[in-house]
Write an enzyme that holds these catalytic residues in place. Structure first.
Site, PDB file in Angstrom:
ATOM      1  N   ASP A 199      -1.999   2.653  -6.413  1.00 24.09           N
ATOM      2  CA  ASP A 199      -3.214   2.353  -5.672  1.00 24.09           C
ATOM      3  C   ASP A 199      -4.405   2.522  -6.603  1.00 24.09           C
ATOM      4  O   ASP A 199      -4.466   3.485  -7.368  1.00 24.09           O
ATOM      5  CB  ASP A 199      -3.350   3.345  -4.509  1.00 24.09           C
ATOM      6  CG  ASP A 199      -3.556   2.661  -3.184  1.00 24.09           C
ATOM      7  OD1 ASP A 199      -4.636   2.063  -3.015  1.00 24.09           O
ATOM      8  OD2 ASP A 199      -2.657   2.731  -2.335  1.00 24.09           O
TER       9      ASP A 199
ATOM     10  N   ASP B  51      -7.468  -0.959  -3.341  1.00 18.61           N
ATOM     11  CA  ASP B  51      -8.062  -0.522  -2.082  1.00 18.61           C
ATOM     12  C   ASP B  51      -9.388  -1.234  -1.798  1.00 18.61           C
ATOM     13  O   ASP B  51     -10.273  -1.270  -2.662  1.00 18.61           O
ATOM     14  CB  ASP B  51      -8.295   0.998  -2.170  1.00 18.61           C
ATOM     15  CG  ASP B  51      -8.561   1.624  -0.828  1.00 18.61           C
ATOM     16  OD1 ASP B  51      -7.736   1.436   0.077  1.00 18.61           O
ATOM     17  OD2 ASP B  51      -9.595   2.308  -0.682  1.00 18.61           O
TER      18      ASP B  51
ATOM     19  N   GLU C 166      -6.513  -5.411  -1.279  1.00 18.37           N
ATOM     20  CA  GLU C 166      -6.704  -5.155   0.150  1.00 18.37           C
ATOM     21  C   GLU C 166      -8.034  -5.782   0.529  1.00 18.37           C
ATOM     22  O   GLU C 166      -9.086  -5.319   0.105  1.00 18.37           O
ATOM     23  CB  GLU C 166      -6.710  -3.649   0.441  1.00 18.37           C
ATOM     24  CG  GLU C 166      -6.595  -3.375   1.927  1.00 18.37           C
ATOM     25  CD  GLU C 166      -7.070  -1.998   2.353  1.00 18.37           C
ATOM     26  OE1 GLU C 166      -6.650  -1.537   3.413  1.00 18.37           O
ATOM     27  OE2 GLU C 166      -7.886  -1.379   1.649  1.00 18.37           O
TER      28      GLU C 166
ATOM     29  N   HIS D 268       0.542   2.407   5.892  1.00 14.60           N
ATOM     30  CA  HIS D 268       0.124   3.774   6.225  1.00 14.60           C
ATOM     31  C   HIS D 268      -1.130   3.816   7.111  1.00 14.60           C
ATOM     32  O   HIS D 268      -1.517   4.876   7.567  1.00 14.60           O
ATOM     33  CB  HIS D 268      -0.130   4.543   4.925  1.00 14.60           C
ATOM     34  CG  HIS D 268      -1.270   3.968   4.155  1.00 14.60           C
ATOM     35  ND1 HIS D 268      -1.230   2.697   3.599  1.00 14.60           N
ATOM     36  CD2 HIS D 268      -2.508   4.457   3.887  1.00 14.60           C
ATOM     37  CE1 HIS D 268      -2.388   2.449   3.020  1.00 14.60           C
ATOM     38  NE2 HIS D 268      -3.180   3.489   3.170  1.00 14.60           N
ATOM     39  N   ASP D 269      -1.773   2.681   7.311  1.00 13.59           N
ATOM     40  CA  ASP D 269      -2.967   2.618   8.166  1.00 13.59           C
ATOM     41  C   ASP D 269      -2.673   2.002   9.529  1.00 13.59           C
ATOM     42  O   ASP D 269      -3.538   2.032  10.407  1.00 13.59           O
ATOM     43  CB  ASP D 269      -4.054   1.733   7.527  1.00 13.59           C
ATOM     44  CG  ASP D 269      -4.635   2.323   6.263  1.00 13.59           C
ATOM     45  OD1 ASP D 269      -4.684   3.560   6.143  1.00 13.59           O
ATOM     46  OD2 ASP D 269      -5.051   1.530   5.386  1.00 13.59           O
TER      47      ASP D 269
HETATM   48  O1  TEU Z   1      -7.989   1.027   4.071  1.00 15.43           O
HETATM   49  C1  TEU Z   1      -9.085   0.316   4.555  1.00 15.43           C
HETATM   50  C2  TEU Z   1      -9.184   0.531   6.001  1.00 15.43           C
HETATM   51  O2  TEU Z   1     -10.128   1.059   6.504  1.00 15.43           O
HETATM   52  C3  TEU Z   1      -8.051   0.192   6.860  1.00 15.43           C
HETATM   53  O3  TEU Z   1      -7.859   1.273   7.717  1.00 15.43           O
HETATM   54  C4  TEU Z   1      -8.353  -1.027   7.679  1.00 15.43           C
HETATM   55  O4  TEU Z   1      -7.702  -0.934   8.886  1.00 15.43           O
HETATM   56  C5  TEU Z   1      -7.874  -2.278   7.066  1.00 15.43           C
HETATM   57  O5  TEU Z   1      -6.668  -2.136   6.712  1.00 15.43           O
HETATM   58  C6  TEU Z   1      -8.889  -2.955   6.221  1.00 15.43           C
HETATM   59  O6  TEU Z   1      -9.792  -3.489   7.098  1.00 15.43           O
HETATM   60  C7  TEU Z   1      -7.942   1.642   2.831  1.00 15.43           C
HETATM   61  C8  TEU Z   1      -6.763   2.592   2.772  1.00 15.43           C
HETATM   62  O7  TEU Z   1      -5.586   1.892   2.981  1.00 15.43           O
HETATM   63  C9  TEU Z   1      -6.981   3.702   3.767  1.00 15.43           C
HETATM   64  O8  TEU Z   1      -5.888   4.559   3.868  1.00 15.43           O
HETATM   65  C10 TEU Z   1      -8.223   4.450   3.339  1.00 15.43           C
HETATM   66  O9  TEU Z   1      -8.525   5.433   4.273  1.00 15.43           O
HETATM   67  C11 TEU Z   1      -9.410   3.520   3.170  1.00 15.43           C
HETATM   68  O10 TEU Z   1      -9.115   2.328   2.461  1.00 15.43           O
HETATM   69  C12 TEU Z   1     -10.509   4.216   2.385  1.00 15.43           C
HETATM   70  O11 TEU Z   1     -10.128   4.357   1.060  1.00 15.43           O
END
Ligand code: TEU
Ligand code: CA
Length: 544
Positions: free
Chosen positions: A98, A199, A250, A314-315
């Site tokens: 990541d 990310d 992402e 994981h989200d």
């Molecule tokens: O995720 C971005 C985020 O906010 C996701 O929860 C969102 O739902 C989507 O996937 C993008 O709109 C990343 C990481 O994966 C997450 O675990 C972190 O908390 C976040 O960034 C901050 O670094």
């Protein structure tokens, strides 16, 4: 389109803190990944994506980094990481890390310096603004907090954070900062890693002047701002193009047209992306909408850029719970979703535990949860006067902890994940759903994944095949073909708790069964209407 190794790859995501704990501290660790590599390899995957293990105060499970060159104590140490990379390569797999460079932790020495005074030489590495009319510089909301702005008493200015207050955003306009990030990327690439999952990479550039938003809750103003493509092209020139690696961005809030600007093969930015038109925008299963999204992205990227396929990570709550049926059809439904993800165009991602059909969780109290997004939201709404029980109930399905409970290895205490107390409770269903049990059952979700993944190695049609949806208006059945070099595969998915009939189009005569999650004849006669059972998935190779 040009063939590349990564287009043909299947990625397995390891959320290491919930994977396998080798020292009893309740956190999974890098040593745990090493010890379970043969298990991962046995699934047939090509690439492992490791969530962040950099030094971090862990306010957001490693996405708040305080040292880009260090390994978090909970995860292990640098020699263990190096051993892990070697062990992955020895097994013929690759590893991506990541890359979290939209923000750091507020405990990062850069931020500590930056906040120390207005004229500090790192002041400009973060985003600082004077108050506007005595308050926040704009009405923007952050992902994890009511405002993107946090007042720093010491200097009277606000700093900007797209996520939690403890995650200040870096200022990508600063060339020194950028070259520091590129140096750090080279450090890890030189250790032999095979790429990055980046990310929220489309958040790096910010809107000029931070104008108030008409609807602050639509936080798309955080993304795709002017300058972003210059940064990514520079990153490519300075770093990525010098290595044979893969990158997946992402990238929330994109249409295929915008997505292509990030992954177009002539753009020299990223290889692939995660868009979130499903995970962020489709709360529960919606067959018609899903097909529409698939078709739009396929048409949009066709011949020009490469997509990813995933339904959870994981989200995002485990797919069989959120988009399937984790009760009476858990096994069928887990296999159907897998069939779909692995036969649609784009690189398939498997999130740890998905391959045994792990489900979401329902803990009794907010105190059992850890997710900073959920906890902050709970606090905000309860402080506004909403009923705590109702708030809790509404946050259960989207809670990121649904996917973060420990990997269920066997039916012993704590699911065999740890000999200590796990950092988050295990899902109580581990006695019925675990790896040991799956490996003993030839009909398990695990072996179905293994077969699906191995098919990709022998059938380029799964990778490079053209896609055509034959079922646009059907709310239950999803029927599509993939075609490549004279070979056509037909995929039939009944995304429903009821049986549905399918009448094949007239050009098709017979087909050979490639894989199915129900017992089926090896050869199908397509002249008759077919009865497709609840959550049944079938893939045929057609004789046309
Ligand atoms: O995720 C971005 C985020 O906010 C996701 O929860 C969102 O739902 C989507 O996937 C993008 O709109 C990343 C990481 O994966 C997450 O675990 C972190 O908390 C976040 O960034 C901050 O670094
Ligand atoms: Ca541990």
């Amino acid at each position: 389109m040009k063939k590349t190794w990564w287009k043909e790859a299947v990625v397995y995501q390891v959320y290491w803190r919930s994977f396998y704990d080798t020292n009893g501290d309740g956190y999974g660790d890098l040593q745990g990944v090493i010890e379970k590599l043969d298990y991962i390899k046995s699934l047939g995957v090509d690439v492992i994506w490791l969530n962040p293990f950099y030094e971090s105060p862990d306010r957001d499970n490693g996405y708040d980094i305080s040292d880009y060159y260090g390994v978090m104590g909970k995860a292990g140490d640098m020699p263990t990481f190096e051993t892990l990379v070697k062990a992955i390569h020895e097994r013929g797999m690759k590893v991506i890390m990541d890359l979290v460079v939209n923000h750091t932790s507020d405990k990062h020495p850069w931020f500590i310096e930056s906040r120390s005074s207005i004229d500090n030489q790192k002041r400009d590495w973060y985003i600082w603004k004077d108050p506007k009319d005595g308050r926040e510089p704009s009405n923007w909301r952050s992902y994890f907090a009511p405002s993107t702005w946090e007042l720093d008493e010491a200097t009277g200015q606000y700093y900007f954070h797209s996520f939690a207050v403890e995650q200040p955003d870096l200022n990508w306009q600063n060339p020194e900062l950028r070259s520091e990030i590129y140096k750090m990327m080279r450090f890890w690439l030189d250790k032999g890693i095979d790429g990055f999952r980046m990310d929220v990479i489309n958040l790096l550039a910010k809107q000029e002047g931070f104008p108030d938003a008409e609807n602050p809750f639509d936080i798309s103003y955080l993304a795709n701002n002017p300058g972003i493509h210059d940064y990514l092209q520079e990153m490519n020139r300075e770093v990525l193009q010098h290595y044979d690696v893969m990158t997946v961005g992402e990238i929330p809030f994109v249409t295929p047209e915008e997505g292509l600007l990030y992954v177009g093969e002539d753009r020299n930015e990223l290889n692939t992306l995660f868009h979130f038109q499903v995970a962020d925008e489709m709360a529960t299963w919606d067959m018609l909408r899903y097909k529409e999204i698939q078709t739009r992205w396929y048409e949009g990227l066709k011949g020009k850029g490469w997509n990813s396929q995933f339904l959870n990570n994981h989200d995002h709550t485990r797919q069989v719970t959120r988009y399937g049926n984790d009760r009476e059809y858990r096994v069928e439904s887990a296999k159907l979703l897998a069939t779909m993800v692995h036969t649609l165009p784009g690189m398939p991602y498997v999130y740890q535990g998905e391959e045994i059909g792990m489900t979401g969780v329902r803990f009794d109290s907010i105190d059992d949860y850890d997710d900073v997004a959920m906890k902050n939201k709970y606090k905000e709404l309860v402080e506004k006067g909403q009923d705590p029980d109702e708030v809790f109930e509404s946050l259960l399905l989207p809670s990121r902890d649904n996917s973060r409970t420990p990997m269920q290895w066997d039916d012993s205490d704590q699911a065999g994940f740890t000999s200590g107390r796990p950092w988050i409770k295990v899902n109580p269903n581990y006695r019925g759903i675990n790896v040991e049990k799956a490996l003993k059952d030839p009909d398990s979700v695990f072996y179905y994944y293994q077969k699906l993944i191995s098919l990709r190695k022998d059938h380029e049609v799964m990778v490079y095949g053209d896609y055509k949806d034959l079922s646009k208006d059907d709310p239950n059945l999803y029927v599509y073909t993939r075609t490549y070099n004279g070979k056509t595969w037909l995929v039939i998915l009944n995304h429903s708790d009821k049986a549905n009939s399918y009448t094949p189009v007239s050009e098709i005569s017979t087909g050979k069964l490639i894989i199915s999650n129900y017992p089926n004849e090896d050869c199908a006669d397509f002249s008759e209407t077919m009865n497709i059972r609840p959550h049944e998935a079938r893939v045929y190779e057609l004789n046309i």
